[in-house]
Scaffold this motif. Structure first.
Motif, PDB file in Angstrom:
ATOM      1  N   TYR A  23       2.380  10.698   1.276  1.00 43.85           N
ATOM      2  CA  TYR A  23       1.490   9.696   0.700  1.00 43.85           C
ATOM      3  C   TYR A  23       2.031   8.279   0.914  1.00 43.85           C
ATOM      4  CZ  TYR A  23      -1.978  12.631  -1.613  1.00 43.85           C
ATOM      5  OH  TYR A  23      -3.024  13.489  -1.856  1.00 43.85           O
ATOM      6  N   THR A  24       3.362   8.130   0.861  1.00 47.83           N
ATOM      7  CA  THR A  24       3.959   6.808   1.082  1.00 47.83           C
ATOM      8  C   THR A  24       3.751   6.351   2.520  1.00 47.83           C
ATOM      9  OG1 THR A  24       5.646   7.272  -0.605  1.00 47.83           O
ATOM     10  CG2 THR A  24       6.090   5.476   0.942  1.00 47.83           C
ATOM     11  N   ILE A  65       1.626   1.854  -3.518  1.00 48.40           N
ATOM     12  CA  ILE A  65       0.447   2.420  -4.184  1.00 48.40           C
ATOM     13  C   ILE A  65       0.330   3.906  -3.883  1.00 48.40           C
ATOM     14  CG2 ILE A  65      -2.079   2.369  -4.262  1.00 48.40           C
ATOM     15  CD1 ILE A  65      -1.919  -0.633  -3.731  1.00 48.40           C
ATOM     16  N   GLY A  66       0.539   4.284  -2.610  1.00 54.47           N
ATOM     17  CA  GLY A  66       0.491   5.695  -2.233  1.00 54.47           C
ATOM     18  C   GLY A  66       1.537   6.513  -2.963  1.00 54.47           C
ATOM     19  N   GLY A 119       0.097   5.573   3.074  1.00 47.60           N
ATOM     20  CA  GLY A 119      -0.231   4.299   2.427  1.00 47.60           C
ATOM     21  C   GLY A 119       0.220   3.111   3.260  1.00 47.60           C
ATOM     22  N   THR A 165       0.828  -1.208   0.000  1.00 42.78           N
ATOM     23  CA  THR A 165       0.000   0.000   0.000  1.00 42.78           C
ATOM     24  C   THR A 165       0.865   1.262   0.000  1.00 42.78           C
ATOM     25  OG1 THR A 165      -0.186  -0.218   2.424  1.00 42.78           O
ATOM     26  CG2 THR A 165      -2.003  -1.075   1.089  1.00 42.78           C
ATOM     27  N   ALA A 166       2.060   1.184   0.584  1.00 45.40           N
ATOM     28  CA  ALA A 166       2.987   2.325   0.525  1.00 45.40           C
ATOM     29  C   ALA A 166       3.407   2.587  -0.919  1.00 45.40           C
ATOM     30  CB  ALA A 166       4.215   2.055   1.396  1.00 45.40           C
TER      31      ALA A 166
END
Length: 247
Positions: free
Chosen positions: A185-186, A42-43, A189, A39-40
């Motif tokens: 964002y990372t 993706i972020g 995420g 998810t990181a």
């Protein structure tokens, strides 16, 4: 397993043994990290390739108030100037100022859109006010920022009866985008992925009512274990060999 099922409510209360839960979560730490890293990524991808970067240009002005014939500045004059600075901050985003900028610069934005990209800041106990504008185009951000300053200064000198609004710093030409923050964002995420995975694991742990050890039998069923039969992998291999021989 009726009344004393594992992790089930007793007398209207839910019992969760943290001493068992933490080792359980630690056992699945690899899954939490894998999902969090996914998810990181993706972020990071969203911030780097999907969201439009925005650049911020800032200009600063110094507010001079009319002091009359007396050239000395009293404490009352200073306090009045500081109060006017706060008024200035509010009035920069006034509809009259923003709509005038839109008209003079022939901007396609509405009042709401341009007003949302304009921000005003003030260092404590000073009469210096910063006006910032965010835009996907750095040159356009600088141009609009200077326009907002000029229109606001002219309008507010009339409305607030100021002596002058002097330019401390011209609007700069930004070279780096301020939005979106790839790092932010990372991190968000990773946090989202890790938290969701932990919640799912906790729910799975709570819903699991199976008895796994002799301690579970004594704890949840109130019965004493007399003996246990171990499961050997060798016995399974022996069965497989016998089946092969039979073939």
């Amino acid at each position: 397993m009726n009344e004393n099922m594992k992790n089930q409510p007793r007398d209207g209360e839910i019992e969760i043994n943290l001493a068992e839960l933490f080792p359980y979560l630690f056992h699945w730490i690899w899954l939490i990290l894998v999902v969090g890293l996914l998810t990181a990524a993706i972020g990071f991808a969203i911030s780097a390739f999907i969201l439009t970067p925005k650049y911020q240009s800032t200009t600063k002005v110094y507010i001079l108030t009319k002091t009359g014939t007396n050239e000395s500045l009293t404490y009352a004059d200073t306090q009045t100037a500081l109060n006017l600075t706060n008024d200035f901050k509010e009035m920069v985003k006034n509809r009259t100022v923003i709509e005038t900028v839109i008209k003079e610069c022939s901007l396609p934005e509405s009042y709401e859109t341009l007003s949302g990209s304009v921000s005003v800041s003030n260092t404590s106990d000073t009469r210096i006010v910063g006006i910032s504008v965010k835009d996907p185009d750095p040159v356009r951000a600088q141009y609009i920022c200077n326009a907002v300053r000029e229109v606001a200064a002219a309008h507010l000198q009339q409305v607030m009866d100021l002596e002058a609004v002097n330019v401390v710093e011209e609007a700069n030409l930004p070279t780096k985008a301020v939005e979106p923050s790839k790092k932010r964002y990372t991190v968000i995420g990773f946090a989202i992925g890790a938290i969701i995975t932990i919640l799912i694991l906790i729910l799975r742990y709570y819903m699991d009512d199976t008895i796994k050890t002799s301690e579970d039998v004594e704890k949840y069923l109130g019965m004493t274990t007399l003996a246990s039969i171990p499961m050997f992998e060798g016995s399974e291999n022996t069965k497989k060999k016998k089946k092969k021989r039979a073939k």
